[in-house]
Design an enzyme around this catalytic site. Structure first.
Site, mmCIF file in Angstrom:
data_model
loop_
_atom_site.group_PDB
_atom_site.id
_atom_site.type_symbol
_atom_site.label_atom_id
_atom_site.label_comp_id
_atom_site.label_asym_id
_atom_site.label_seq_id
_atom_site.Cartn_x
_atom_site.Cartn_y
_atom_site.Cartn_z
ATOM 1 N N ARG A 145 1.925 22.207 -4.698
ATOM 2 C CA ARG A 145 1.545 23.600 -4.853
ATOM 3 C C ARG A 145 1.820 24.061 -6.273
ATOM 4 O O ARG A 145 2.909 23.833 -6.813
ATOM 5 C CB ARG A 145 2.368 24.428 -3.861
ATOM 6 C CG ARG A 145 1.635 25.577 -3.215
ATOM 7 C CD ARG A 145 2.511 26.296 -2.194
ATOM 8 N NE ARG A 145 2.556 25.575 -0.934
ATOM 9 C CZ ARG A 145 3.664 25.321 -0.267
ATOM 10 N NH1 ARG A 145 4.840 25.714 -0.719
ATOM 11 N NH2 ARG A 145 3.615 24.679 0.869
ATOM 12 N N HIS A 200 -7.479 22.970 -6.651
ATOM 13 C CA HIS A 200 -8.318 23.654 -5.675
ATOM 14 C C HIS A 200 -7.514 24.604 -4.790
ATOM 15 O O HIS A 200 -6.283 24.550 -4.722
ATOM 16 C CB HIS A 200 -9.034 22.639 -4.780
ATOM 17 C CG HIS A 200 -8.105 21.867 -3.894
ATOM 18 N ND1 HIS A 200 -7.455 20.724 -4.309
ATOM 19 C CD2 HIS A 200 -7.688 22.066 -2.611
ATOM 20 C CE1 HIS A 200 -6.713 20.252 -3.329
ATOM 21 N NE2 HIS A 200 -6.826 21.052 -2.283
#
Length: 320
Positions: free
Chosen positions: A203, A183
């Site tokens: 990340r 997301h």
């Protein structure tokens, strides 16, 4: 402890972020530092590195952790929190306001099992869109089912952004994000985020952005690949059931539109309230849009009153 006859209000903790802006000041009157890009306001937090402190009243200066450890039944009732429903050492939720002037990195948070193996913390979360610019969107899940090897190939070919599913959003929309969901928050969104008490993020892609020193931000590819649910395809926005936006083992979030007084929660249960629109009165205090407050489990007057037309709120609790 002094009798708890009024709601508890905490001081926000502002977090500067490379993608942040100034909308928390513009929309909610937050007294954010001048000249800073504030991406997050941590409103309810009990972490080693950050503590919500009571702003005023009989408990002024006490930390959320102090209340959780030493006055749990008076403030929080019988709730324990956590997926196992066993007592936790810290308050199990972290609640934020997020101002995404720019889009955030594509990322993932681990499940309980994977977090244990990686030495991180699991994180399931919920977003409510408090404001959105025209064309704003969020990125959630994948466009189509894919194997891990296919996703790795997209990383190598620098096309991973083409793999994520995007959804246009407007004020009032909501999204549930179980751990493992790939997301990112798109630019132009101001969100209320309710999440597991965790600060573990892996990340994957940061849109080729450079930090203030001209360097790319760190990525966590190997850890992220262990976390991403590659079968999580084209998830949709939350569909409310009555007042309820989401009910999970970790938290429940409801949206109320108030035209008359309403009981906040039964005696012995706490609730955290957030004023969306209008003006709320609880106890002897009024609350405007952007303000959070905690209603203790032992507070005798458990009603909330609208003080203006069009008053609405979010109610956040932990299922018992």
């Amino acid at each position: 402890m002094t009798d708890l006859i009024t709601p508890i209000v905490f001081k926000p903790i502002f977090q500067e972020r490379i993608w942040g802006g100034r909308k928390l000041e513009q929309l909610f009157g937050k007294n954010i530092p001048a000249g800073k890009r504030i991406g997050e306001s941590w409103e309810i937090v009990d972490r080693p590195e950050a503590q919500s402190m009571v702003r005023d009243g009989p408990l002024v200066g006490r930390s959320l952790h102090d209340l959780w450890v030493n006055f749990r039944e008076e403030v929080f009732g019988k709730v324990t929190g956590g997926p196992s429903r066993t007592a936790l050492s810290r308050f199990p939720l972290l609640i934020k306001l997020i101002d995404a002037r720019e889009k955030l990195s594509l990322q993932v948070h681990p499940t309980e099992v994977v977090a244990e193996s990686l030495g991180g913390e699991a994180k399931t979360e919920f977003w409510y869109v408090a404001a959105a610019e025209p064309g704003a969107e969020i990125y959630v899940g994948l466009r189509e089912t894919m194997a891990r090897a296919q996703f790795e190939q997209a990383l190598h070919s620098k096309t991973v952004a083409e793999c994520v599913h995007s959804i246009p959003v407007k004020q009032g929309d909501a999204m549930f994000l179980p751990s493992g969901r790939f997301h990112a928050i798109g630019a132009g969104n101001v969100l209320i985020e309710v999440q597991q008490n965790s600060d573990t993020t892996y990340r994957v892609f940061d849109w080729n952005r450079l930090d203030d020193s001209g360097q790319p931000r760190s990525l966590h590819i190997e850890a992220a690949l262990q976390c991403i649910d590659f079968n999580d395809v084209t998830p949709g926005l939350v569909r409310p059931v009555g007042d309820t936006l989401v009910r999970d083992k970790l938290f429940e979030v409801q949206k109320w539109s108030l035209d008359s007084a309403r009981e906040i929660a039964p005696p012995g249960q706490f609730a955290i309230m957030f004023c969306l629109t209008g003006v709320l009165r609880c106890g002897d205090a009024d609350f405007a849009p952007g303000e959070f407050f905690l209603v203790p489990a032992s507070m005798p007057d458990r009603r909330i009153h609208p003080r203006a037309n069009g008053t609405s709120l979010l109610r956040i609790t932990i299922p018992i």
